[in-house]
Design an enzyme around this catalytic site. Sequence first.
Site, short mmCIF file in Angstrom:
data_model
loop_
_atom_site.label_atom_id
_atom_site.label_comp_id
_atom_site.label_asym_id
_atom_site.label_seq_id
_atom_site.Cartn_x
_atom_site.Cartn_y
_atom_site.Cartn_z
N PRO A 88 0.72 -1.15 -0.03
CA PRO A 88 0.11 0.10 -0.11
C PRO A 88 0.82 1.17 -0.02
O PRO A 88 0.34 2.33 -0.24
CB PRO A 88 -0.72 -0.18 1.31
N GLU A 115 3.11 -8.53 8.84
CA GLU A 115 2.97 -6.85 9.13
C GLU A 115 3.84 -6.24 8.29
O GLU A 115 3.89 -4.91 7.99
CB GLU A 115 3.41 -6.61 10.53
N ARG A 153 -3.09 -8.91 -20.81
CA ARG A 153 -3.88 -8.56 -21.84
C ARG A 153 -3.29 -7.33 -22.88
O ARG A 153 -3.84 -7.19 -23.86
CB ARG A 153 -5.20 -8.35 -21.32
N ASP A 168 -9.60 -0.15 -26.00
CA ASP A 168 -10.58 -0.18 -25.25
C ASP A 168 -10.55 0.98 -24.34
O ASP A 168 -9.61 1.57 -24.24
CB ASP A 168 -10.43 -1.67 -24.44
#
Length: 249
Positions: A88, A115, A153, A168
């Site tokens: 994160p 952790e 992809r 796309d």
Amino acid sequence: MKFSALTIFPEMFDLFWSHGIVRRAIEGNHISASSINIRDFAEGRHKITDDRPFGGGCGMVMKPEPLASAIKAAGNDCPGAKTILMSPQGRAFNQDTAWELAKEEGLILVCGRYEGVDERICDTYIDDEISIGDYVLTGGELAAMIIIDAVTRLIPGVLGGEESAEKDSFSESLLEHGHYTRPREFEGMKVPEVLLSGDHARIEKWRQEESLIRTFLKRKDLLESRPLSKQEKKILESWCHDIERIIKS
Ligand code: 4FM
């Protein structure tokens, strides 16, 4: 592209590698995939991969030695590979990041647990730190799968011409228009008439307008950070006129 996922739960990747477009990309030799068990590089009878944090505190820390050995082994398999820590604290992943990573020869995705990872690994063995969003997972595995999925992809040849990635939705920074298939009427709801007309120019125009209005309604932020084409400005101005007319009537 060679993907190596470093994890203490390699089985989490088994179903991921064996389904859908990722599977097809492996079978077509567009990508190769391996899940490396960090525990295989741990020493001792118990093959321990975690330890208590210096300085105290709750939770465990991922030991540096097994991780370093696993990263080295993955690097030997693919010398040009970039080593990424899923965290994160990393830079935010988006479609631009996916295109950027798709150019790499190989990606070694380090999936932490507990952790945290010993900071000395981050300092010396990690080239890039990536976050898939501002929330905390119990490990990096799901984040790694998301990156691998989005990058795979984009690799040339993986998607057929029909479903090409360049055109796309996000490549244009617009949301996609709605999609419809048979039956023509479902629970009283009809497919928009224009899609049945066979008039390809009209269909293309409808889809472009749909894309624009959806983006305006659901994700204004995408429109604000992207230049508008002449065509798009005309469409938006025409809505403006319609709205003014309704207000004034
Ligand atoms: C990361 C758990 C490292 C333990 C995590 C360790 C995440 C995210 C995430 C959890 N990864 N984007 N958000 N990882 O929450 O990428 Cl040691």
